[in-house]
Design an enzyme around this catalytic site. Structure first.
Site, PDB file in Angstrom:
ATOM      1  N   TRP A  34      37.941  41.016  32.355  1.00 52.02           N
ATOM      2  CA  TRP A  34      37.418  42.139  33.161  1.00 52.02           C
ATOM      3  C   TRP A  34      36.243  41.731  34.042  1.00 52.02           C
ATOM      4  O   TRP A  34      35.822  42.491  34.900  1.00 52.02           O
ATOM      5  CB  TRP A  34      36.946  43.259  32.237  1.00 52.02           C
ATOM      6  N   LYS A  35      35.652  40.585  33.769  1.00 51.60           N
ATOM      7  CA  LYS A  35      34.440  40.161  34.479  1.00 51.60           C
ATOM      8  C   LYS A  35      33.377  41.264  34.364  1.00 51.60           C
ATOM      9  O   LYS A  35      33.321  41.955  33.339  1.00 51.60           O
ATOM     10  CB  LYS A  35      34.774  39.793  35.926  1.00 51.60           C
ATOM     11  N   HIS A 117      34.557  29.332  32.757  1.00 58.16           N
ATOM     12  CA  HIS A 117      35.214  29.973  33.908  1.00 58.16           C
ATOM     13  C   HIS A 117      34.591  29.425  35.198  1.00 58.16           C
ATOM     14  O   HIS A 117      33.386  29.129  35.227  1.00 58.16           O
ATOM     15  CB  HIS A 117      35.033  31.491  33.815  1.00 58.16           C
ATOM     16  N   GLU A 189      43.066  27.519  35.926  1.00 61.22           N
ATOM     17  CA  GLU A 189      42.778  28.503  36.969  1.00 61.22           C
ATOM     18  C   GLU A 189      42.330  27.781  38.240  1.00 61.22           C
ATOM     19  O   GLU A 189      41.135  27.450  38.382  1.00 61.22           O
ATOM     20  CB  GLU A 189      41.666  29.446  36.508  1.00 61.22           C
ATOM     21  N   GLY A 195      41.117  35.543  42.574  1.00 62.50           N
ATOM     22  CA  GLY A 195      40.657  36.682  43.360  1.00 62.50           C
ATOM     23  C   GLY A 195      41.065  36.646  44.821  1.00 62.50           C
ATOM     24  O   GLY A 195      40.549  37.423  45.622  1.00 62.50           O
ATOM     25  N   GLY A 256      42.700  38.576  36.001  1.00 60.08           N
ATOM     26  CA  GLY A 256      41.474  39.238  36.402  1.00 60.08           C
ATOM     27  C   GLY A 256      41.759  40.595  37.009  1.00 60.08           C
ATOM     28  O   GLY A 256      42.032  41.577  36.300  1.00 60.08           O
TER      29      GLY A 256
HETATM   30  P1  PGA Z   1      42.154  37.035  39.295  1.00 61.25           P
HETATM   31  O1  PGA Z   1      41.073  36.385  38.323  1.00 61.25           O
HETATM   32  O2  PGA Z   1      43.365  37.360  38.461  1.00 61.25           O
HETATM   33  O3  PGA Z   1      41.495  38.232  39.872  1.00 61.25           O
HETATM   34  O4  PGA Z   1      42.486  35.999  40.315  1.00 61.25           O
HETATM   35  C1  PGA Z   1      41.459  35.530  37.268  1.00 61.25           C
HETATM   36  C2  PGA Z   1      40.245  34.983  36.591  1.00 61.25           C
HETATM   37  O5  PGA Z   1      39.218  34.773  37.240  1.00 61.25           O
HETATM   38  O6  PGA Z   1      40.268  34.745  35.373  1.00 61.25           O
END
Ligand code: PGA
Length: 276
Positions: A34-35, A117, A189, A195, A256
C-alpha cells in the site's frame, strides 16, 4: 519459451483456460504494497470487503499496510490474510528515532516485511549492506523478508541488468545461511516499471526470473535455491497478471497501485483463485 499472446487478449480470455493451466502448475502469492496510502477508515472498509472473500486454500494473500494500521489487521483480518511491514530496522531496540524493530512487528502479528524496496533505496539511500542487515534481523525474529531487487532503465538498456541484480542478491543475502533460505521471498521489481503503468513483458520477466533462480541456486544450493518464491512487481494489475503468472519461476506478484482498489485486488484474486 512459450508463445505469448497480447496480455490484454489473454486477460480477456482468462476465464477458465488460462486460469486453470496456471493453477494446475503452482500456488501463487498475491502481495499488496500500500505504500503511504489510506486512512484508518479506508483501511477498515478495505478489510471488510477482503474478509468476506472466499479464499483459496492454495494461494496466499499478503498485505503490507502502513504500520499504524497493523493493529486493524491483528484484530480484524480474516485468518487467510497474512500481513507485514513495508520496512523494518535491524536493531531490536534503541535510539533510532522514527524506526520500527522486527520485535515490534512481531508483536503486531506480522509474518513478513518488505525490505529493500527501490523507493527505500532511491529516496532514503538504503544500501545493499544495510538491507542485508535487515534481512538477517528479520530472520532472527521469525519474520519472512520479501527482498526487493530491480534495475534502473539505464542499467537494463546498457546490458547490465543481470550484473546489478546479482550484486544486489549477493550483498543483501550475504548473512543468510542455506538453512534459512526457505524463509526468503524475492520480489523482482524493475524500477522503470514501478508506478509507470508499463509492466515488464512476460518475456523479460521469464528471462530475468530465470537468471535470479540461477543465482539463488548458486548461493544456496539446488534444493534451497529452487524453492524460494520469486514475485514480480512493477505495474502488475488485472490486465497483465494472468499472462505473467504463466511464466516459469513467477511465484506471484507484489502489487502497488492496482492493489489499493479493493475491487481490482479482488479481481486479481479471482484470476488466480482455484475453484472450490
Ligand atoms: P506498482 O508498485 O504496482 O504501483 O507499480 C509496485 C511496488 O512498488 O511494489
Amino acid at each position: 519459451m512459450m508463445d505469448y499472446m497480447d496480455q490484454k487478449a489473454i486477460a480477456a480470455l482468462v476465464g477458465e483456460k488460462v486460469r486453470n493451466s496456471v493453477l494446475k502448475r503452482k500456488p501463487l502469492i498475491l502481495a499488496a504494497n500500500w505504500k503511504m496510502n489510506k486512512t484508518e477508515r479506508e483501511t477498515r472498509q478495505y478489510l471488510q470487503t477482503l474478509n468476506g472473500y472466499d479464499f483459496s486454500t492454495r494461494n496466499k494473500v499478503i498485505l503490507f499496510p502502513p504500520s499504524p494500521y497493523l493493529y486493524l489487521f491483528r484484530e480484524n483480518a480474516n485468518p487467510c490474510v497474512q500481513y507485514g511491514t513495508q520496512n523494518l530496522h535491524f536493531a531490536e531496540k534503541g535510539a533510532f528515532t522514527g524506526e520500527i524493530s522486527p520485535a515490534m512487528a512481531k508483536d503486531f502479528g506480522c509474518g513478513y516485511s518488505i525490505l529493500g524496496h527501490s523507493e527505500r533505496r532511491d529516496l532514503f539511500h538504503e544500501s545493499d549492506e544495510l538491507i542485508g542487515k535487515k534481512v538477517a534481523a528479520c530472520l532472527t525474529y521469525g519474520i519472512r523478508p520479501v527482498l526487493c531487487i530491480g534495475e534502473h532503465l539505464e542499467e537494463r538498456k546498457s546490458g547490465r541488468c543481470r550484473e546489478v541484480l546479482y550484486s544486489q542478491l549477493e550483498k543483501c543475502l550475504a548473512n543468510v545461511d542455506s538453512s534459512d533460505a526457505a524463509k526468503l521471498l524475492i520480489a523482482y521489481e524493475p524500477v522503470w516499471a514501478i508506478g509507470t503503468g508499463e509492466s515488464a513483458s512476460p518475456e523479460q520477466i521469464e528471462e530475468t526470473h530465470g537468471e535470479i533462480r540461477q543465482k539463488l541456486i548458486s548461493l544456496f544450493g539446488f534444493g534451497a535455491g529452487s524453492g524460494i518464491p520469486i514475485l514480480y512487481g512493477g505495474s502488475a494489475g488485472p490486465d497483465n497478471i494472468a499472462a505473467t503468472a504463466l511464466c516459469e519461476n513467477v511465484s506471484g506478484f507484489l502489487i502497488g497501485s492496482a492493489a489499493l482498489d479493493i475491487q481490482k485486488f479482488v479481481k486479481m484474486m479471482d484470476l488466480v483463485n482455484e475453484k472450490k
